[in-house]
Design a protein around this motif. Structure first.
Motif, PDB file in Angstrom:
ATOM      1  N   LEU A 149       0.813  -1.215   0.000  1.00 36.57           N
ATOM      2  CA  LEU A 149       0.000   0.000   0.000  1.00 36.57           C
ATOM      3  C   LEU A 149       0.851   1.272   0.000  1.00 36.57           C
ATOM      4  CD1 LEU A 149      -2.891   1.018   0.152  1.00 36.57           C
ATOM      5  CD2 LEU A 149      -2.775   0.825   2.635  1.00 36.57           C
ATOM      6  N   TYR A 150       1.918   1.263   0.760  1.00 36.93           N
ATOM      7  CA  TYR A 150       2.740   2.468   0.896  1.00 36.93           C
ATOM      8  C   TYR A 150       3.533   2.803  -0.365  1.00 36.93           C
ATOM      9  CZ  TYR A 150       1.421   1.409   5.626  1.00 36.93           C
ATOM     10  OH  TYR A 150       0.676   1.105   6.731  1.00 36.93           O
ATOM     11  N   HIS A 151       3.525   1.886  -1.313  1.00 33.96           N
ATOM     12  CA  HIS A 151       4.233   2.163  -2.567  1.00 33.96           C
ATOM     13  C   HIS A 151       3.330   2.777  -3.627  1.00 33.96           C
ATOM     14  CE1 HIS A 151       7.127  -1.311  -1.314  1.00 33.96           C
ATOM     15  NE2 HIS A 151       7.352  -0.192  -0.644  1.00 33.96           N
ATOM     16  N   VAL A 152       2.051   2.903  -3.304  1.00 29.89           N
ATOM     17  CA  VAL A 152       1.092   3.417  -4.293  1.00 29.89           C
ATOM     18  C   VAL A 152       1.380   4.856  -4.743  1.00 29.89           C
ATOM     19  CG1 VAL A 152      -1.343   4.030  -4.653  1.00 29.89           C
ATOM     20  CG2 VAL A 152      -0.743   1.779  -3.759  1.00 29.89           C
ATOM     21  N   PRO A 153       1.722   5.756  -3.822  1.00 25.21           N
ATOM     22  CA  PRO A 153       1.898   7.155  -4.254  1.00 25.21           C
ATOM     23  C   PRO A 153       2.860   7.365  -5.429  1.00 25.21           C
ATOM     24  CG  PRO A 153       1.858   7.037  -1.873  1.00 25.21           C
ATOM     25  CD  PRO A 153       1.840   5.616  -2.362  1.00 25.21           C
ATOM     26  N   VAL A 154       3.929   6.572  -5.532  1.00 23.63           N
ATOM     27  CA  VAL A 154       4.886   6.783  -6.638  1.00 23.63           C
ATOM     28  C   VAL A 154       4.312   6.346  -7.988  1.00 23.63           C
ATOM     29  CG1 VAL A 154       6.944   6.552  -5.206  1.00 23.63           C
ATOM     30  CG2 VAL A 154       6.038   4.540  -6.397  1.00 23.63           C
TER      31      VAL A 154
END
Ligand code: B12
Lengths: 216, 244
Positions: A149-154
């Motif tokens: 989930l935390y990799h979604v912004p990129v």
């Protein structure tokens, strides 16, 4: 979880390369197509392994062994499948920091089975590398995979930059997160979203029949 | 509790509700300033957190390090009535590297295996082609044909040529056939057996067959498996009137 997937999960956790490969071959002989084997059995087995870890029944080391065995198993399985050659090109990569590669690996094997040429760029690929590789190889489709989930912004930066390359590649995103979250704010309006392999096969069939590819 | 602050491994002192009462500098460096333990635990590890709340134990968890990077840790907890110490040990990345290398190695071996398999298939296909071309049917005249045989007269040669030869002979309406053994190396049992089957078929098609070019090394074989309908000749003779 279906019983076959659970059975396979245990073979993978034991690191049994031969038995797990034989298991897939048996299913194929029973008439299972690759798309179902990858979706229901292999993905299911890996998900089950995730649940076992969540419940503290196995360790990360077990997960590593299972992944390595799984990777090897699907390579061997794929080597035995028939591949028709058409010539479209698809490139695959995980966004920065993302190490979960199995989902896009199996997608790439399905692309190959359906006559596509593929290039696997692997895990944790910096955007600059993705751009230069894409410019050199000029794929029709660039497939991005994100699991954490935390990799979604990129994702947004990847989708926008790659889509705006001069040869206008199609951007496809595959992720387990799609069943829980709307990732469209992190992509471009034209991005294709693939929740699973059945949908991917449907899309590929549409492509080869020359239908419009806009819908996601 | 003066020691806690300088612990080299990220260390927390917590209460039953998992509030952070105190933590080490190393914990702040790794996880930032936190007031509740749950806020550094990844969603997939929340169930294990409940386990930690209940007993003194060690579990593997994904913890969110600064910058919201989930990483795997081995987390140990020791309860003393209503307070506990928690220590977090990063899971060894060296293991992962070793794992990856083993995997790459395995993959390379597999690829070499697949390539060998492909090459083998290619080689087999070439062999079949070679065999198919090692016994061509050549027209010498309208009624006379020649089959020069090349290489080993074995079952592979016969399997890949037998049908095409009898077919060609029938289709093109030949009457006389020379089979030239000059370029035949060795003859095998199964090869000669199948050769005789071909001869049977050709005789049924009313062929008059002459074998030429027999070498001394072939003789014992041909003698033991002599076909009654065959004539051995020393040279090829074509009736001049039928020359095309
Ligand atoms: C195997 C595994 C690993 C392996 C991955 C090895 C590898 N080379 O892939 C290893 C051990 C390295 C690993 C590491 C970590 N993992 Co992990 N891992 C898993 C596990 C058990 C299975 C993943 C998997 O392979 N699934 C099978 C594949 C086929 O499914 P998929 O990727 O979802 O793909 C499907 C779709 O999404 C889609 N798809 C995906 N990509 C693409 C691409 C295209 C083009 C298409 C068409 C479709 C498509 O197709 C598939 C259809 O089924 C999951 C559990 C789970 N529920 O997913 C946890 C999980 C994903 N990991 C997790 C965590 C926390 C970690 C770690 C932080 C800690 C750890 N456990 O070591 C690290 C972080 C690594 C990093 N920075 O990325 C969490 C993530 C939680 C979160 N916050 O998002 C999970 C959910 C486990 C959990 N319950 O806690 N992990």
């Amino acid at each position: 979880m279906n019983t076959e997937a659970v059975k396979l999960a245990h073979l993978l956790l034991e690191g049994d390369a031969d038995a797990s490969f034989a298991f897939l071959c048996d299913l194929r002989e029973q008439g299972w197509p690759s798309v179902d084997i990858y979706q229901r059995i292999v993905s299911g087995a890996m998900q089950h392994i995730g649940e076992l870890w969540e419940q503290d029944h196995i360790s990360v080391a077990d997960e590593h062994l299972a992944t390595a065995t799984c990777d090897f198993m699907i390579s061997r399985y794929h080597a035995q499948t028939k591949q028709k050659k058409l010539g479209h090109k698809a490139m695959f990569l995980c966004v920065a920091e993302e190490q979960h590669t199995l989902g896009m690996r199996m997608a790439s094997l399905l692309f190959e089975e359906n006559g596509w040429k593929t290039k696997m760029m692997g895990a944790n690929l910096p955007l600059e590398h993705a751009v230069s590789a894409a410019q050199k190889w000029q794929p029709d489709v660039i497939c991005l995979s994100v699991t954490i989930l935390y990799h979604v912004p990129v994702l947004k930066m990847y989708a926008e930059t790659l889509e705006s390359l001069p040869f206008h590649p199609k951007i496809m995103v595959g992720s387990r997160l799609l069943s829980m979250y709307d990732l469209s704010p992190y992509c471009t309006p034209n991005t294709l979203f693939m929740t699973d392999y059945k949908k991917l096969i449907g899309w590929m069939n549409d492509q080869s029949e020359g239908k419009a590819s806009g819908a996601s | 509790m003066g020691h806690l602050k300088s612990m080299p491994l990220p260390t927390f002192r917590i209460d039953r509700a998992l509030h952070v009462l105190e933590c080490s500098d190393s914990a702040v460096r790794r996880f930032g300033n936190q007031w509740h333990l749950a806020s550094i635990v990844d969603e997939g590890s929340q169930r294990k957190l409940m386990k930690l709340q209940e007993q003194s134990t060690t579990v593997e968890m994904a913890l969110l390090t600064v910058g919201l990077k989930p990483e795997a840790f081995s987390v140990s907890i020791q309860w003393e009535t209503d307070e506990a110490y928690v220590q977090c040990v990063e899971l060894d990345r060296k293991l992962a590297r070793l794992e990856q290398m083993v995997r790459q190695q395995q993959q390379r071996l597999a690829e070499a295996d697949f390539q060998l398999m492909e090459k083998k298939e290619e080689a087999e296909a070439v062999l079949v082609k070679m065999k198919e071309r090692s016994a061509p049917l050549i027209a010498l005249s309208n009624s006379t044909a020649l089959i020069p045989m090349f290489g080993d007269l074995d079952s592979a040669l016969m399997e890949h040529t037998k049908d095409a030869l009898s077919h060609g002979f029938y289709e093109r309406d030949f009457e006389q056939l020379y089979i030239d053994f000059t370029a035949v190396d060795t003859i095998t049992m199964s090869g000669i057996e199948q050769f005789n089957q071909l001869v049977d078929i050709l005789l049924l098609l009313d062929a008059s067959i002459r074998i030429v070019g027999v070498k001394p090394t072939h003789a014992p074989f041909l003698k033991n498996h002599r076909h009654s309908g065959l004539i051995y000749a020393s040279s090829i003779q074509i009736k001049s009137e039928s020359l095309s």
